[in-house]
Design a protein around this motif. Structure first.
Motif, short mmCIF file in Angstrom:
data_model
loop_
_atom_site.label_atom_id
_atom_site.label_comp_id
_atom_site.label_asym_id
_atom_site.label_seq_id
_atom_site.Cartn_x
_atom_site.Cartn_y
_atom_site.Cartn_z
N GLU A 59 0.82 -1.21 0.00
CA GLU A 59 0.00 0.00 0.00
C GLU A 59 0.86 1.25 0.00
O GLU A 59 0.49 2.27 -0.60
CB GLU A 59 -0.95 0.00 1.20
N ALA A 60 2.00 1.19 0.69
CA ALA A 60 2.89 2.34 0.71
C ALA A 60 3.46 2.60 -0.69
O ALA A 60 3.57 3.76 -1.13
CB ALA A 60 4.03 2.10 1.70
N LYS A 61 3.80 1.54 -1.40
CA LYS A 61 4.32 1.70 -2.76
C LYS A 61 3.23 2.20 -3.71
O LYS A 61 3.49 3.04 -4.59
CB LYS A 61 4.91 0.38 -3.24
N ALA A 62 2.01 1.69 -3.51
CA ALA A 62 0.91 2.17 -4.34
C ALA A 62 0.65 3.65 -4.08
O ALA A 62 0.36 4.42 -5.01
CB ALA A 62 -0.35 1.35 -4.06
N ALA A 65 3.23 5.65 -5.92
CA ALA A 65 2.93 5.70 -7.35
C ALA A 65 1.83 6.72 -7.63
O ALA A 65 1.92 7.50 -8.59
CB ALA A 65 2.52 4.32 -7.85
N GLN A 66 0.81 6.73 -6.79
CA GLN A 66 -0.29 7.68 -6.98
C GLN A 66 0.20 9.11 -6.81
O GLN A 66 -0.20 10.01 -7.55
CB GLN A 66 -1.41 7.39 -5.97
N ALA A 67 1.09 9.31 -5.84
CA ALA A 67 1.61 10.66 -5.58
C ALA A 67 2.44 11.17 -6.76
O ALA A 67 2.38 12.35 -7.12
CB ALA A 67 2.45 10.66 -4.31
N VAL A 68 3.21 10.27 -7.37
CA VAL A 68 4.09 10.67 -8.47
C VAL A 68 3.30 10.82 -9.77
O VAL A 68 3.53 11.75 -10.55
CB VAL A 68 5.22 9.64 -8.66
N LEU A 69 2.35 9.92 -10.00
CA LEU A 69 1.67 9.87 -11.29
C LEU A 69 0.31 10.54 -11.30
O LEU A 69 -0.28 10.74 -12.38
CB LEU A 69 1.49 8.41 -11.73
N GLY A 70 -0.21 10.88 -10.13
CA GLY A 70 -1.54 11.45 -10.03
C GLY A 70 -1.72 12.65 -10.94
O GLY A 70 -0.92 13.57 -10.95
N GLU A 76 -7.58 4.40 -15.37
CA GLU A 76 -7.32 2.99 -15.67
C GLU A 76 -5.83 2.67 -15.58
O GLU A 76 -5.43 1.67 -14.98
CB GLU A 76 -7.84 2.61 -17.06
N ALA A 77 -5.01 3.52 -16.18
CA ALA A 77 -3.56 3.30 -16.14
C ALA A 77 -3.04 3.42 -14.72
O ALA A 77 -2.19 2.63 -14.29
CB ALA A 77 -2.85 4.31 -17.05
N SER A 78 -3.56 4.38 -13.97
CA SER A 78 -3.12 4.58 -12.60
C SER A 78 -3.45 3.36 -11.74
O SER A 78 -2.62 2.90 -10.94
CB SER A 78 -3.77 5.84 -12.02
N ASP A 79 -4.67 2.84 -11.89
CA ASP A 79 -5.07 1.65 -11.12
C ASP A 79 -4.22 0.45 -11.49
O ASP A 79 -3.84 -0.36 -10.63
CB ASP A 79 -6.55 1.33 -11.37
N LEU A 80 -3.91 0.32 -12.77
CA LEU A 80 -3.10 -0.81 -13.22
C LEU A 80 -1.69 -0.73 -12.63
O LEU A 80 -1.16 -1.73 -12.13
CB LEU A 80 -3.03 -0.82 -14.75
N SER A 82 -0.77 0.90 -9.92
CA SER A 82 -0.86 0.72 -8.47
C SER A 82 -0.93 -0.75 -8.11
O SER A 82 -0.29 -1.21 -7.16
CB SER A 82 -2.09 1.46 -7.92
N GLY A 83 -1.71 -1.50 -8.87
CA GLY A 83 -1.79 -2.94 -8.62
C GLY A 83 -0.47 -3.63 -8.85
O GLY A 83 -0.08 -4.55 -8.12
N MET A 84 0.26 -3.19 -9.86
CA MET A 84 1.55 -3.81 -10.17
C MET A 84 2.59 -3.55 -9.08
O MET A 84 3.36 -4.44 -8.73
CB MET A 84 2.06 -3.31 -11.52
N VAL A 85 2.62 -2.34 -8.54
CA VAL A 85 3.64 -2.06 -7.52
C VAL A 85 3.29 -2.71 -6.18
O VAL A 85 4.17 -2.86 -5.32
CB VAL A 85 3.87 -0.54 -7.35
#
Length: 271
Positions: A59-62, A65-70, A76-80, A82-85
């Motif tokens: 969850e911390a890595k997700a 990712a959200q903070a950097v890519l938001g 859809e890409a963001s959720d994908l 987040s799931g990968m990390v």
């Protein structure tokens, strides 16, 4: 990939397929965004390592990712991503490699939806053959001193209006961002990826003269019987084979050319 990375990639593929089932998802846009994230991770090694750090909670890595890519990529890409990390990766580079594969898969999904996946496969194969047959063009497209923009502009000028838009996008990405891989290897990987989408096998067929439609149908049916699945034929003509055909499926070569039989006869005579 192996170990944890292989499992993580398999899960990511399933998530992408689930997204592809939703026709409201813009597959071409998703491909572009995943490619952009791949490029970011290639440039930012510290970010890539942070997003694959096995000591950090998923969850911390997700959240990172959200903070950097938001705001920079769609939901859809963001959720994908987040799931990968959240998954575990054996090596930090595996995450970027997986994202690259998914970006190409999304473009192939766009072609599949448009009913042009066969065209894209054939065009990529022909593009590879053209590049291999022209030392000048290959040098221009693989010149390390030339920037990605210059290579992209060259390809756009060569391909614009002559191939499917998906083919053009994929070819430009392969050339502009090879990621340490040869152009031929990239095209080969894309051909296999496209075949996988249809659960097909790809056969590279070289003949002395173009095959007739009847010959192609008979060859395709024979190979389908041998391999137990539909086989897509990538066709090439090379007068040097002097009759007959050569068929390559993966690492297996079925050589029925006159040239091969002459060479074998020569070897026997010499022996």
């Amino acid at each position: 990939m192996n170990g944890a990375s292989r499992e993580a990639l398999a899960t990511a593929r399933e998530r992408l397929d689930a997204l592809a089932d939703n026709t409201s998802v813009d597959a071409a846009k998703l491909a572009e965004e995943l490619a952009a994230v791949t490029g970011l991770l290639d440039r930012e090694g510290s970010l890539r390592r942070a997003l694959t750090d096995p000591a950090k909670p998923g969850e911390a890595k997700a959240g990172l990712a959200q903070a950097v890519l938001g705001g920079q990529i769609g939901g859809e890409a963001s959720d994908l991503v987040s799931g990968m990390v959240r998954s575990r990766w054996s090596q930090s580079r595996d995450l970027a490699d997986a994202l690259e594969e998914l970006s190409y898969s999304a473009d192939l999904i766009a072609a599949e939806r448009a009913g042009s996946l066969d065209d894209v496969e054939d065009e990529l194969f022909r593009f590879g053959r053209i590049v291999s047959g022209s030392s000048e063009l290959r040098a221009a497209l693989t010149d390390r001193a030339a920037g990605a923009r210059a290579k992209s502009d060259l390809l756009h000028s060569l391909l614009d209006g002559r191939v499917n838009p998906v083919t053009e996008r994929i070819a430009v990405r392969l050339v502009a961002h090879p990621r340490g891989r040869s152009l031929e290897a990239g095209i080969d990987a894309l051909s296999k990826l496209a075949a996988t989408r249809r659960n097909r096998t790809v056969a590279v067929v070289v003949s002395a003269v173009p095959l007739s439609d009847r010959q192609k149908q008979r060859l395709g049916a024979a190979l389908a019987t041998i391999y137990g699945r539909q086989v897509h034929l990538n066709l090439d003509v090379d007068p040097a084979v002097r009759g007959g055909i050569t068929v390559r499926v993966g690492d297996e070569v079925i050589d029925g050319t006159i040239a091969d039989r002459l060479a074998e006869a020569t070897r026997r005579m010499a022996g």
